[in-house]
Design an enzyme around this catalytic site. Structure first.
Site, mmCIF file in Angstrom:
data_model
loop_
_atom_site.group_PDB
_atom_site.id
_atom_site.type_symbol
_atom_site.label_atom_id
_atom_site.label_comp_id
_atom_site.label_asym_id
_atom_site.label_seq_id
_atom_site.Cartn_x
_atom_site.Cartn_y
_atom_site.Cartn_z
ATOM 1 N N ASP A 1 0.791 -1.248 0.000
ATOM 2 C CA ASP A 1 0.000 0.000 0.000
ATOM 3 C C ASP A 1 0.821 1.295 0.000
ATOM 4 O OD1 ASP A 1 -1.806 -2.036 0.332
ATOM 5 O OD2 ASP A 1 -2.864 -1.160 2.014
ATOM 6 N N ASP B 1 -4.717 -0.747 -1.553
ATOM 7 C CA ASP B 1 -6.043 -0.543 -1.017
ATOM 8 C C ASP B 1 -6.855 0.009 -2.189
ATOM 9 O OD1 ASP B 1 -7.175 -0.945 1.525
ATOM 10 O OD2 ASP B 1 -7.116 1.188 2.036
ATOM 11 N N HIS C 1 -10.627 0.859 -2.865
ATOM 12 C CA HIS C 1 -11.999 0.907 -2.363
ATOM 13 C C HIS C 1 -12.985 1.497 -3.377
ATOM 14 C CE1 HIS C 1 -10.464 -0.154 1.516
ATOM 15 N NE2 HIS C 1 -9.944 1.019 1.809
ATOM 16 N N HIS D 1 -10.466 7.287 1.334
ATOM 17 C CA HIS D 1 -9.088 7.120 0.856
ATOM 18 C C HIS D 1 -9.031 6.006 -0.188
ATOM 19 C CE1 HIS D 1 -9.596 4.087 4.000
ATOM 20 N NE2 HIS D 1 -8.700 3.373 3.330
ATOM 21 N N LYS E 1 -7.057 -4.925 -2.936
ATOM 22 C CA LYS E 1 -7.834 -5.490 -1.816
ATOM 23 C C LYS E 1 -8.886 -4.510 -1.313
ATOM 24 C CE LYS E 1 -4.365 -4.028 1.471
ATOM 25 N NZ LYS E 1 -5.069 -2.892 2.066
ATOM 26 N N CYS F 1 -2.065 -2.324 7.697
ATOM 27 C CA CYS F 1 -1.946 -3.298 6.607
ATOM 28 C C CYS F 1 -0.648 -4.092 6.665
ATOM 29 C CB CYS F 1 -2.158 -2.607 5.270
ATOM 30 S SG CYS F 1 -3.908 -2.163 5.092
HETATM 31 C C1 VGL Z 1 -4.831 1.044 5.693
HETATM 32 C C2 VGL Z 1 -6.265 2.212 7.048
HETATM 33 C C3 VGL Z 1 -7.307 1.992 6.189
HETATM 34 C C4 VGL Z 1 -3.439 0.555 5.414
HETATM 35 C C5 VGL Z 1 -5.862 0.817 4.806
HETATM 36 O O1 VGL Z 1 -3.090 0.318 4.225
HETATM 37 O O2 VGL Z 1 -2.649 0.421 6.390
HETATM 38 N N1 VGL Z 1 -5.042 1.736 6.807
HETATM 39 N N2 VGL Z 1 -7.099 1.292 5.063
HETATM 40 ZN ZN ZN Z 2 -8.522 1.330 3.438
#
Ligand code: VGL
Ligand code: ZN
Length: 187
Positions: free
Chosen positions: A8, A50, A52, A69, A94, A133
């Site tokens: 990420d 990430d 979404h 985000h 993901k 993550c």
């Molecule tokens: C993450 C918060 C929300 C991460 C992803 O990649 O650590 N943190 N979504």
């Molecule tokens: Zn996230």
């Protein structure tokens, strides 16, 4: 066979992003050095992201705890512009469905089968954020039987509560991960 996992390293988790990790972009340079070295050796490099939908359930406006985000296809979800993307890159997206959040790169993805298909039994984990993550990916990797090395210089915590990053490191060590400086990188 070892593989590099790059977790990420996306614009929204870096300074200027909507869920910025302090100094999140500081890890790009050391991670790039690892990417170059793995690419030179022909070793697998896997990037998770990430990814979404716009109305994801983890976003505050939809009952979750995070600012919006990493909305799929937007600049915030892009990898950091300085991050090297290897030619043999495997990209794993993901938390792509509205209902399900996933902190681990293994959750609801084919990461495990992509690694097994390449004969990987050891992963070097880098990326953001240490306390979400990275931690959850590491714990799942250990559970699935991988050896795990986490490179100190290549992770950064969001620290919603002070100390979350160090607790996450302790938890990963407790579960069997080796967390140490790049100079201790295993062969
Ligand atoms: C993450 C918060 C929300 C991460 C992803 O990649 O650590 N943190 N979504
Ligand atoms: Zn996230």
């Amino acid at each position: 066979m070892k593989a590099l996992l790059v977790v990420d390293i996306q614009n929204d988790f870096c300074p200027g992003g909507t869920l910025a990790v302090n100094g999140g972009d500081d890890i790009v340079e050391p991670v790039n050095r690892l990417i170059e070295s793995f690419a030179d050796s022909g070793l697998p490099i896997v990037y998770t992201r990430d990814w979404h939908p716009p109305c994801h359930s983890s976003f505050k406006e939809f009952g979750g705890i995070w600012p919006a985000h990493c909305v799929a296809g937007t600049p915030g979800a892009d990898f950091h512009p300085n991050l090297l993307i290897a030619k043999n890159a495997v990209v794993i997206s993901k938390a792509c469905k509205v209902e399900a959040d996933a902190y681990s790169g293994f959750e609801g993805t084919n990461l495990d089968s992509e690694l097994k298909a390449r004969g990987v039994d050891k992963v070097i984990v880098t990326g953001l954020a240490t306390d979400y993550c990275v931690k959850n990916t590491v714990l799942d990797a250990l559970e699935l039987g991988y050896g795990v090395f986490v490179a100190d210089e290549c992770i950064k915590a969001v620290n919603v509560h002070p100390g979350d990053g160090s607790s996450a490191v302790a938890e990963m060590k407790q579960a069997g991960a080796v967390v140490g400086p790049l100079i201790d990188l295993p062969d």
